[in-house]
Design an enzyme around this catalytic site. Structure first.
Site, short mmCIF file in Angstrom:
data_model
loop_
_atom_site.label_atom_id
_atom_site.label_comp_id
_atom_site.label_asym_id
_atom_site.label_seq_id
_atom_site.Cartn_x
_atom_site.Cartn_y
_atom_site.Cartn_z
N GLY A 176 3.21 -7.99 1.57
CA GLY A 176 3.08 -6.97 0.53
C GLY A 176 3.89 -7.31 -0.71
O GLY A 176 4.16 -6.44 -1.54
N ARG A 199 3.36 -4.53 6.45
CA ARG A 199 4.05 -3.85 7.55
C ARG A 199 4.81 -2.60 7.13
O ARG A 199 5.07 -1.72 7.93
CB ARG A 199 5.01 -4.83 8.24
CG ARG A 199 6.12 -5.32 7.35
CD ARG A 199 6.98 -6.36 8.06
NE ARG A 199 8.03 -6.88 7.20
CZ ARG A 199 8.89 -7.82 7.57
NH1 ARG A 199 8.80 -8.36 8.76
NH2 ARG A 199 9.81 -8.23 6.73
N ALA A 341 6.72 -10.16 -14.47
CA ALA A 341 5.38 -9.58 -14.41
C ALA A 341 4.75 -9.93 -13.08
O ALA A 341 4.94 -11.03 -12.57
CB ALA A 341 4.52 -10.12 -15.55
N HIS A 435 -1.00 1.98 -33.88
CA HIS A 435 -2.13 2.78 -33.43
C HIS A 435 -3.44 2.10 -33.76
O HIS A 435 -3.56 1.53 -34.84
CB HIS A 435 -2.07 4.15 -34.12
CG HIS A 435 -3.09 5.10 -33.63
ND1 HIS A 435 -3.02 5.69 -32.39
CD2 HIS A 435 -4.22 5.55 -34.21
CE1 HIS A 435 -4.07 6.48 -32.23
NE2 HIS A 435 -4.82 6.42 -33.31
P1 NDP Z 1 8.31 -11.62 -1.07
O1 NDP Z 1 9.63 -11.82 -0.43
O2 NDP Z 1 8.19 -10.96 -2.37
O3 NDP Z 1 7.37 -10.82 -0.05
C1 NDP Z 1 7.22 -11.18 1.29
C2 NDP Z 1 6.35 -10.15 1.95
O4 NDP Z 1 6.05 -10.52 3.30
C3 NDP Z 1 7.04 -8.78 2.03
O5 NDP Z 1 6.05 -7.82 1.83
C4 NDP Z 1 7.59 -8.76 3.46
O6 NDP Z 1 7.71 -7.49 3.99
C5 NDP Z 1 6.49 -9.52 4.20
N1 NDP Z 1 6.95 -10.18 5.41
C6 NDP Z 1 8.04 -10.96 5.56
N2 NDP Z 1 8.11 -11.43 6.82
C7 NDP Z 1 7.05 -10.93 7.48
C8 NDP Z 1 6.57 -11.04 8.81
N3 NDP Z 1 7.19 -11.78 9.71
N4 NDP Z 1 5.43 -10.39 9.14
C9 NDP Z 1 4.76 -9.64 8.23
N5 NDP Z 1 5.17 -9.50 6.93
C10 NDP Z 1 6.30 -10.13 6.58
O7 NDP Z 1 7.67 -13.06 -1.05
P2 NDP Z 1 6.43 -13.71 -1.78
O8 NDP Z 1 6.07 -14.85 -0.89
O9 NDP Z 1 5.38 -12.72 -2.14
O10 NDP Z 1 7.06 -14.25 -3.13
C11 NDP Z 1 8.22 -15.09 -3.10
C12 NDP Z 1 8.93 -15.06 -4.43
O11 NDP Z 1 8.20 -15.81 -5.36
C13 NDP Z 1 9.05 -13.69 -5.07
O12 NDP Z 1 10.16 -12.99 -4.61
C14 NDP Z 1 9.16 -14.01 -6.51
O13 NDP Z 1 10.49 -14.23 -6.84
C15 NDP Z 1 8.37 -15.29 -6.65
N6 NDP Z 1 7.06 -15.03 -7.27
C16 NDP Z 1 7.00 -14.51 -8.53
C17 NDP Z 1 5.78 -14.24 -9.11
C18 NDP Z 1 5.72 -13.67 -10.47
O14 NDP Z 1 6.71 -13.68 -11.17
N7 NDP Z 1 4.59 -13.12 -10.89
C19 NDP Z 1 4.52 -14.50 -8.41
C20 NDP Z 1 4.70 -15.02 -7.11
C21 NDP Z 1 5.92 -15.27 -6.57
P3 NDP Z 1 9.01 -6.56 3.72
O15 NDP Z 1 8.86 -6.00 2.35
O16 NDP Z 1 8.91 -5.51 4.79
O17 NDP Z 1 10.19 -7.44 3.89
#
Ligand code: NDP
Length: 452
Positions: A176, A199, A341, A435
Site C-alpha cells: 500500500g 494489509r 509527489a 484565475h
Molecule cells: P513503502 O515502504 O512505501 O511501502 C511498502 C508497503 O508494503 C507498505 O504498504 C507496507 O505495509 C507493505 N508491506 C511491507 N511488508 C509487507 C509484507 N510482508 N506483506 C504485505 N505487505 C507488506 O515501499 P515502496 O516499495 O512502495 O517504496 C519504497 C520507497 O521508494 C518509498 O518509501 C519512497 O521513498 C520511494 N519511492 C518514491 C516515489 C515517489 O517519490 N513518487 C515512488 C516510488 C518509490 P505497512 O504500511 O503496513 O508497513
C-alpha cells in the site's frame, strides 16, 4: 601514502553520479566510479523516469474520453505495450548515455563492474583490478524486498514491470506504499484488471489521513479493486497465472502478481563490515549528518543510508558530500520540509506535517477544500480535487500542504518554497489568486474547517 584515486564511488545512481561529477568536475579530484548494472541507477533505469513515462502513457485513455466529452470525434483503441516498451528502451538508452557523457566530461574514470571493499581505502573490482582511494563513497541504493511467500511463488517486483514482454490481462498488486499505488493506477489506466491488497487500514501510511482516503476513493472509482486489511495466505502457480488465497476468504487466479512491499539497502556482500562500517536495521549504512560512516574515509549517500529515499535527496546528499570533502565548503544535507509527489491518478503532492502529526505537537488550524475541477466537471467526470493547509495556531506559519489534483506534483514544488521561507496563512491570503486555475484555492480558503 599515495592513492590511485582521491575518491572512489561505488554505485552510478543519482547520489553517486552527482558526487563524482562535482568532486571531479568542480573541484578537480581524481575520481573513479564503479557501476555493475546500468548507469543512472534506480531513478533512471527502473524507477522514477520509466514510471513517469508509464504514468503519461496510461493517462491517455482518460484523455481520449475527455476529448470526446469536449466535442472531438475520437475513439480510444487498445494500448500497445510492445510499441511503448520499444520507445521506452530507446529513451532509457539515451539517458544512460547522457549520464556516461556527463561523467566522462568531468573526467571521472568509469569501471563497468561490481566493486567491493577490502579495507578503508582499498576497493576490489570484479574486472580483476584493485584500486586504492583516499575516500570511498557508498552509493549503491536499494532493491525491492520480497517476503518469503512471494519469493517462493516467483512474484514480480517493480523492476520486472519495466521489462514485461506483454501486458497481463489481470494483476494482483500487494502493498500500500508509493510503488504499489502508483503501479495500480498505471496498469489500471493501461487496461489491465487490477486488484490491490493492503494489509493495513488505509493505503499510503505516513501521509495525511484525509489525502489517503481521497486517493483510495478515486482509485476505486477509476476501477482499481482495492482490498484493505487483506493479506495473501497462499499462492500456487497454475495454468495461465497464480492462484491466490487471501485472508478475506477470496480465492482468485491472476495472470501476474506484483509485490511492492518496500525496499532494502544494497549492502550485502560489499565488504562493509570487514572495513569496519556499522550497519543498522535492514542493512542500512549508518552515517552522521555529513554522510560520514564510523570509518573516516568511507561515506555513504542515498537510499543505502535509508534516510529519505528520494532521488532529489540523494542528489543533495551527494553534492553536499563533494562540497564538504573536496570543496572545503562544509555542507550538511538538509532533510527538513522535503516535498514529494506520488504519481497515483489523481496525483498527490505533499510537503511538511500531516494533520495527524501536527495536532499531536501543538494547537493547529486546518484549512481544507474539495471541489470538482472545471476541466473534468465539464467532461462529466466525478473527480474531486483536495487541497489542505495545516497552520500553527500560534505562529500562523503553514506547517504542511497536501494536494490531491491533476498536476499536484507541479503545484507542491512551488508551495514548498513559500513554506520553507516560513510563510504564514496570512501570506498565502495576501497573495492574489490566479484565475481560473485549481491552485487558486490555496489562497482563497478563508475559514478553518477545524481547530485541533
Ligand atoms: P513503502 O515502504 O512505501 O511501502 C511498502 C508497503 O508494503 C507498505 O504498504 C507496507 O505495509 C507493505 N508491506 C511491507 N511488508 C509487507 C509484507 N510482508 N506483506 C504485505 N505487505 C507488506 O515501499 P515502496 O516499495 O512502495 O517504496 C519504497 C520507497 O521508494 C518509498 O518509501 C519512497 O521513498 C520511494 N519511492 C518514491 C516515489 C515517489 O517519490 N513518487 C515512488 C516510488 C518509490 P505497512 O504500511 O503496513 O508497513
Amino acid at each position: 601514502m599515495t592513492f590511485d584515486y582521491d575518491l572512489f564511488v561505488i554505485g552510478g545512481g543519482s547520489g553517486g553520479v552527482r558526487a563524482a561529477r562535482i568532486a571531479a568536475g568542480e573541484y578537480g579530484a581524481r575520481v573513479g566510479l564503479a557501476e555493475e548494472y546500468r548507469m543512472g541507477g534506480t531513478c533512471v533505469i527502473r524507477g522514477c523516469v520509466p514510471k513517469k513515462l508509464m504514468v503519461f502513457a496510461s493517462s491517455y485513455r482518460g484523455a481520449v474520453e475527455d476529448a470526446r466529452a469536449y466535442g472531438w470525434e475520437v475513439t480510444a483503441g487498445n494500448f500497445d505495450w510492445t510499441a511503448f516498451r520499444a520507445k521506452l528502451d530507446t529513451e532509457l538508452d539515451r539517458l544512460e548515455a547522457a549520464y556516461r557523457a556527463g561523467l566522462n566530461g568531468a573526467k571521472v574514470t568509469i569501471h563497468d563492474c561490481r566493486a567491493t571493499l577490502e579495507d578503508a581505502h582499498t576497493v576490489r573490482l570484479t574486472d580483476g583490478g584493485r584500486v586504492t582511494a583516499k575516500h570511498v563513497l557508498i552509493a549503491t541504493g536499494g532493491r525491492p524486498f520480497l517476503p518469503p511467500i512471494a519469493a517462493e511463488a516467483g512474484a514480480m517486483t517493480s523492476n520486472d514491470i519495466f521489462l514485461m514482454e506483454r501486458l497481463p490481462r489481470s494483476v494482483l498488486i500487494v502493498g500500500g506504499g508509493f510503488i504499489a499505488c502508483e503501479f495500480a493506477c498505471i496498469l489500471n489506466g493501461m487496461g489491465v484488471a487490477v486488484t490491490q491488497f493492503y494489509r493495513g487500514e488505509q493505503i499510503l501510511r505516513g501521509f495525511d489521513g484525509e489525502a489517503r482516503g481521497h486517493i483510495a476513493e478515486h482509485m476505486r472509482e477509476a476501477g482499481v479493486n482495492l482490498h484493505l486489511g487483506t493479506e495473501v495466505i497462499e499462492m500456487t502457480r497454475v495454468e495461465g497465472g497464480t492462484r491466490v488465497k487471501s485472508t478475506d476468504g477470496r480465492e482468485a487466479v491472476y495472470e501476474a502478481v506484483v509485490y511492492a512491499t518496500g525496499r532494502v539497502p544494497n549492502t550485502e556482500g560489499l565488504g562493509l563490515e570487514a572495513a569496519g562500517v556499522t550497519l543498522g536495521r535492514g542493512g542500512k549504512v549508518i552515517v552522521d549528518d555529513w554522510s560520514q560512516t564510523v570509518v573516516p574515509s568511507i561515506y555513504a549517500v542515498g537510499d543505502v543510508t535509508d534516510r529519505i529515499n528520494l532521488t532529489p535527496v540523494a542528489i543533495r546528499e551527494g553534492h553536499a558530500f563533494a562540497d564538504t570533502v573536496f570543496g572545503a565548503r562544509p555542507t550538511r544535507p538538509d532533510h527538513a520540509l522535503v516535498p514529494s509527489a506520488v504519481f497515483t491518478q489523481p496525483e498527490f503532492g505533499t510537503v511538511g506535517m500531516t494533520e495527524e502529526a501536527a495536532r499531536d505537537e501543538r494547537p493547529i488550524e486546518v484549512y481544507a477544500t474539495a471541489f470538482r475541477p472545471m476541466q473534468s466537471a465539464f467532461a462529466g467526470r466525478p473527480d474531486r480535487v483536495m487541497m489542505k493547509l495545516i497552520v500553527c495556531a500560534e505562529t500562523r506559519k503553514v506547517l504542511g500542504c497536501h494536494i490531491v489534483a491533476p498536476g499536484a506534483g507541479e503545484m507542491i514544488q512551488l508551495a514548498a518554497i513559500a513554506i520553507r521561507m516560513g510563510a504564514t496563512k496570512e501570506d498565502f491570503d495576501r497573495t492574489v489568486a490566479v484565475h481560473p486555475v485549481m491552485a487558486e484555492e490555496l489562497v482563497t480558503m478563508r475559514k478553518p474547517v477545524r481547530k485541533a
